[in-house]
Design a protein around this motif. Sequence first.
Motif, mmCIF file in Angstrom:
data_model
loop_
_atom_site.group_PDB
_atom_site.id
_atom_site.type_symbol
_atom_site.label_atom_id
_atom_site.label_comp_id
_atom_site.label_asym_id
_atom_site.label_seq_id
_atom_site.Cartn_x
_atom_site.Cartn_y
_atom_site.Cartn_z
ATOM 1 N N ASP A 48 44.134 33.827 43.116
ATOM 2 C CA ASP A 48 44.296 34.648 41.903
ATOM 3 C C ASP A 48 45.196 35.860 42.079
ATOM 4 O O ASP A 48 45.658 36.424 41.086
ATOM 5 C CB ASP A 48 42.930 35.145 41.418
ATOM 6 N N LEU A 49 45.418 36.285 43.301
ATOM 7 C CA LEU A 49 46.073 37.581 43.527
ATOM 8 C C LEU A 49 47.497 37.608 42.973
ATOM 9 O O LEU A 49 47.930 38.609 42.393
ATOM 10 C CB LEU A 49 46.077 37.914 45.010
ATOM 11 N N ASP B 223 47.356 38.285 39.441
ATOM 12 C CA ASP B 223 46.938 39.671 39.205
ATOM 13 C C ASP B 223 48.115 40.644 39.293
ATOM 14 O O ASP B 223 48.067 41.726 38.712
ATOM 15 C CB ASP B 223 45.867 40.087 40.209
ATOM 16 N N TYR B 224 49.147 40.253 40.043
ATOM 17 C CA TYR B 224 50.351 41.074 40.158
ATOM 18 C C TYR B 224 51.414 40.674 39.124
ATOM 19 O O TYR B 224 52.560 41.091 39.202
ATOM 20 C CB TYR B 224 50.927 40.970 41.576
ATOM 21 N N GLN C 79 49.123 50.277 38.933
ATOM 22 C CA GLN C 79 48.423 50.262 40.211
ATOM 23 C C GLN C 79 48.190 48.817 40.648
ATOM 24 O O GLN C 79 47.861 47.958 39.828
ATOM 25 C CB GLN C 79 47.091 51.010 40.103
ATOM 26 N N PRO C 80 48.350 48.545 41.934
ATOM 27 C CA PRO C 80 48.196 47.165 42.412
ATOM 28 C C PRO C 80 46.735 46.767 42.542
ATOM 29 O O PRO C 80 45.864 47.604 42.764
ATOM 30 C CB PRO C 80 48.862 47.206 43.792
ATOM 31 N N GLU C 81 46.493 45.482 42.387
ATOM 32 C CA GLU C 81 45.157 44.948 42.636
ATOM 33 C C GLU C 81 44.849 45.049 44.132
ATOM 34 O O GLU C 81 45.698 44.762 44.975
ATOM 35 C CB GLU C 81 45.109 43.479 42.194
ATOM 36 N N GLU C 82 43.639 45.466 44.455
ATOM 37 C CA GLU C 82 43.259 45.567 45.864
ATOM 38 C C GLU C 82 42.909 44.186 46.420
ATOM 39 O O GLU C 82 42.553 43.271 45.672
ATOM 40 C CB GLU C 82 42.060 46.511 46.013
ATOM 41 N N TRP C 83 43.018 44.044 47.723
ATOM 42 C CA TRP C 83 42.681 42.770 48.355
ATOM 43 C C TRP C 83 42.195 42.980 49.792
ATOM 44 O O TRP C 83 42.534 43.967 50.438
ATOM 45 C CB TRP C 83 43.871 41.808 48.356
#
Length: 202
Positions: free
Chosen positions: A160-161, A164-165, A61-65
């Motif tokens: 950071d995103l 995170d991916y 699942q992807p990190e939300e942003w």
Amino acid sequence: MASKRKRKMQLKASRAIDDKMKVRRANFNDNLWRFGLPILTVLVLLTAIFLVFIYEPGNPQPEEWTLEEADTGEMYSSKDYYFDDKLTLVEFFHSDCPHCQNQAPVLKEINGNYSAVINMFSIGGYKMGAGNLDSKSDIASFKFKYHNSQWPHLYDSSGDLMRDYDFSSYPSMALVKNNEIVYHHSGGLTYEQLSSEIDKYL
């Protein structure tokens, strides 16, 4: 005398119970070694077979942003795009990255041919080298110079995103559908390569 006799009988009964319990424990231990070890071995083998041949882990699942568009200041949230059946293409880039600049014509063509059926975002705000950190204005300039302002270019102020991916190089791209990362790639792609992956999930 009667009390003494009663105590002897109670002691004898207690010893008999202890003897029975010892026999039961011994039988249990014998059966445990006789049947427990083979059963455990079979369970371990079945688990190994399941993990190797049957189990298929789901997509991550992807990190939300929630990020700001570098040029317009409009706020975008992944929650508005990731949770439906429409495919979303996310590119992570750096404005000074030659490979990102070379990738631009492919992304423009993808946007021209698929904008009606996919969401598309480019996200920046990251370092390249020791201290070359992209600013909001760098991202906005890249958007106009290389992508002709055709889709949102978002500024990740936290920086950071991308990590995170699980990306560490430019350009990197992910395809997200129904809140799952269905495709994950670092490095440049031709139009044929990227469109082929998109077509798989439409």
